[in-house]
Design a protein around this motif. Structure first.
Motif, PDB file in Angstrom:
ATOM      1  N   ARG A  35       0.801  -1.113  -0.215  1.00  0.00           N
ATOM      2  CA  ARG A  35      -0.058   0.082   0.147  1.00  0.00           C
ATOM      3  C   ARG A  35       0.708   1.225   0.050  1.00  0.00           C
ATOM      4  O   ARG A  35       0.570   2.110  -0.756  1.00  0.00           O
ATOM      5  N   ILE A  40      -1.295   4.199  -1.615  1.00  0.00           N
ATOM      6  CA  ILE A  40      -2.788   4.113  -1.592  1.00  0.00           C
ATOM      7  C   ILE A  40      -3.498   4.739  -0.276  1.00  0.00           C
ATOM      8  O   ILE A  40      -2.710   4.563   0.824  1.00  0.00           O
ATOM      9  N   PRO A  41      -4.274   5.558  -0.438  1.00  0.00           N
ATOM     10  CA  PRO A  41      -4.994   6.184   1.031  1.00  0.00           C
ATOM     11  C   PRO A  41      -5.861   5.201   1.821  1.00  0.00           C
ATOM     12  O   PRO A  41      -6.008   4.135   1.534  1.00  0.00           O
ATOM     13  N   ASP A  43      -8.277   4.747   2.739  1.00  0.00           N
ATOM     14  CA  ASP A  43      -9.619   3.768   2.735  1.00  0.00           C
ATOM     15  C   ASP A  43      -9.727   3.314   1.180  1.00  0.00           C
ATOM     16  O   ASP A  43     -10.587   2.877   0.470  1.00  0.00           O
ATOM     17  N   GLY A  44      -8.484   3.292   0.565  1.00  0.00           N
ATOM     18  CA  GLY A  44      -8.191   2.742  -0.773  1.00  0.00           C
ATOM     19  C   GLY A  44      -8.327   1.392  -0.986  1.00  0.00           C
ATOM     20  O   GLY A  44      -7.892   0.886   0.106  1.00  0.00           O
ATOM     21  N   PRO A  45      -8.634   0.652  -1.870  1.00  0.00           N
ATOM     22  CA  PRO A  45      -8.613  -0.826  -2.165  1.00  0.00           C
ATOM     23  C   PRO A  45      -7.036  -1.210  -2.163  1.00  0.00           C
ATOM     24  O   PRO A  45      -6.209  -0.337  -2.654  1.00  0.00           O
ATOM     25  N   ASP A  46      -6.649  -2.320  -1.731  1.00  0.00           N
ATOM     26  CA  ASP A  46      -5.216  -2.941  -1.875  1.00  0.00           C
ATOM     27  C   ASP A  46      -4.940  -3.102  -3.271  1.00  0.00           C
ATOM     28  O   ASP A  46      -5.562  -3.513  -4.083  1.00  0.00           O
TER      29      ASP A  46
END
Length: 399
Positions: A35, A40-41, A43-46
């Motif tokens: 991540r 990736i923020p 709350d973002g998807p992996d």
């Protein structure tokens, strides 16, 4: 896919679940690394899917995703054996989560029956332990135990790495050398455990465990069986499917009852189990019917068409695994269990080579009723005194 060929059998005594906690810690570190590399923020998807499997003989990490994520996946996987940093707060959070997951399922009658059968069959060998531990053993595990397990068991010379990608061979070699060339050999622990004790003739054949709050009852029938590398393994797998089909038909007219057949091959042994679960007021006549099903198969009382249908389904599943995303897992399993370089290529041929009579042989050779060990879990209605003759001698025990 990366497999560590030191699994839960190396859990410290009284701290079963150490391999699982170590695997979960490393898996979370892998996920965080990926991540961060992809920015990736929270709350973002992996960017890459990460999975973990912990078994008695090995621990397996799987990363899968789009081709553009190959480089960060390589960097993350490289760190598994080199650069994992341990933190008390993260460890405690993972331990608490695993504890809650275990507490939800460990007293379920089927899980309790299987755990007790495993202990009866293999103790003091570590196969007698639950690979994922219990709430009691998980409570005893500290961060220093996980660090010790990691340093002792996570090493290149007991690891297997399998990659599936569209890279050409020269690029593939450069990728492997770049990311995994720094791995160095270390002294590895070996299997050196006390062998399972021999059962005395007077040992109870059945253990009855009363669980007052159980919503159902469960009977577990279990035998010591073949390893994955043994010649009769495929016949045992086909037998499991035949029995499952027969049991489904047997229970179709009994609301609230269900059955599952379990056949597993390990490094140093194998097991074959049948679990039958149903209402608290369990019909013990089912135990006799399970015995009769096995006797019918031992005598060859099933049709060639029935056998061929089961064989065709297993062949289709085998080809599906070898052609899809399960290929890496199949390669790792073949390597871990030392099945030989041609094992996977010959998988379909081995299944095709099983004949109807082989299933009868497996029942006669490995699953005779006089060798079965049975665990009964119920809200007190399946005590030793209630057991029919074919399930005795029996003994009551506390959970």
């Amino acid at each position: 896919d990366l497999a560590i060929a030191n699994g839960a059998v190396f859990d410290p005594p009284g701290k079963e679940g150490c391999a699982l906690l170590t695997g979960r810690y490393v898996s979370q570190a892998l996920r965080q690394s990926l991540r961060e590399a992809a920015e990736i923020p929270p709350d973002g998807p992996d960017p890459v899917q990460a999975n973990l499997a912990v078994e008695a003989d090995f621990i397996r990490f799987t990363l899968s995703g789009p081709a553009k994520e190959l480089l960060p996946a390589g960097l993350a996987m490289e760190a598994v054996l080199n650069r994992i940093e341990f933190d008390e707060a993260r460890f405690q959070a993972i331990k608490d989560q695993v504890f809650l997951e275990t507490a939800k399922v460990e007293d379920a009658p089927e899980a309790l029956a299987r755990r007790e059968w495993r202990r009866m069959q293999y103790e003091p060998f570590p196969y007698g332990n639950n690979p994922h531990g219990t709430t009691a053993t998980l409570t005893a595990i500290e961060l220093k135990d996980v660090i010790r397990f990691y340093r002792r068991c996570f090493m290149p010379n007991r690891s297997l790495l399998v990659m599936q990608s569209a890279l050409a061979e020269p690029e593939f070699k450069r990728f492997v050398i770049r990311h995994f060339g720094s791995w160095t050999k270390r002294e590895a622990p070996e299997y050196a455990f006390t062998q399972p004790k021999k059962r005395a003739p007077a040992d109870p054949r059945t253990r009855c465990i009363p669980v007052t709050s159980a919503p159902e009852s469960c009977l577990w029938f279990g035998w010591d069986c073949v390893r994955e590398k043994d010649d009769d393994f495929e016949a045992a797998q086909l037998l499991a499917e035949l029995l499952q089909s027969r049991l489904d038909k047997l229970l179709s007219g009994r609301p609230g009852y269900r059955a599952r057949v379990h056949s597993a091959g390990l490094m140093l042994g194998g097991s074959f189990g049948i679990s039958v679960c149903g209402p608290p007021q369990f019909d013990l006549a089912l135990s006799r019917q399970v015995q009769e099903l096995l006797e019918e198969i031992a005598r060859g009382r099933f049709s060639l068409a029935e056998f061929q249908d089961i064989q065709a389904r297993r062949l289709a599943l085998c080809r599906q695994h070898l052609a899809g995303d399960q290929l890496a897992a199949q390669i790792l399993r073949a390597e871990i269990y030392r099945l030989g370089a041609r094992y996977l290529k010959l998988s379909a041929r081995r299944i095709e080579g099983v004949i109807k009579e082989d299933l009868s042989y497996v029942v006669s050779q490995y699953l005779p009723w006089e060798k079965v060990r049975i665990v009964a879990v119920s809200p007190g209605t399946l005590g030793a005194d209630a057991m029919p003759e074919q399930l005795r001698p029996a003994v009551d025990m506390t959970p």
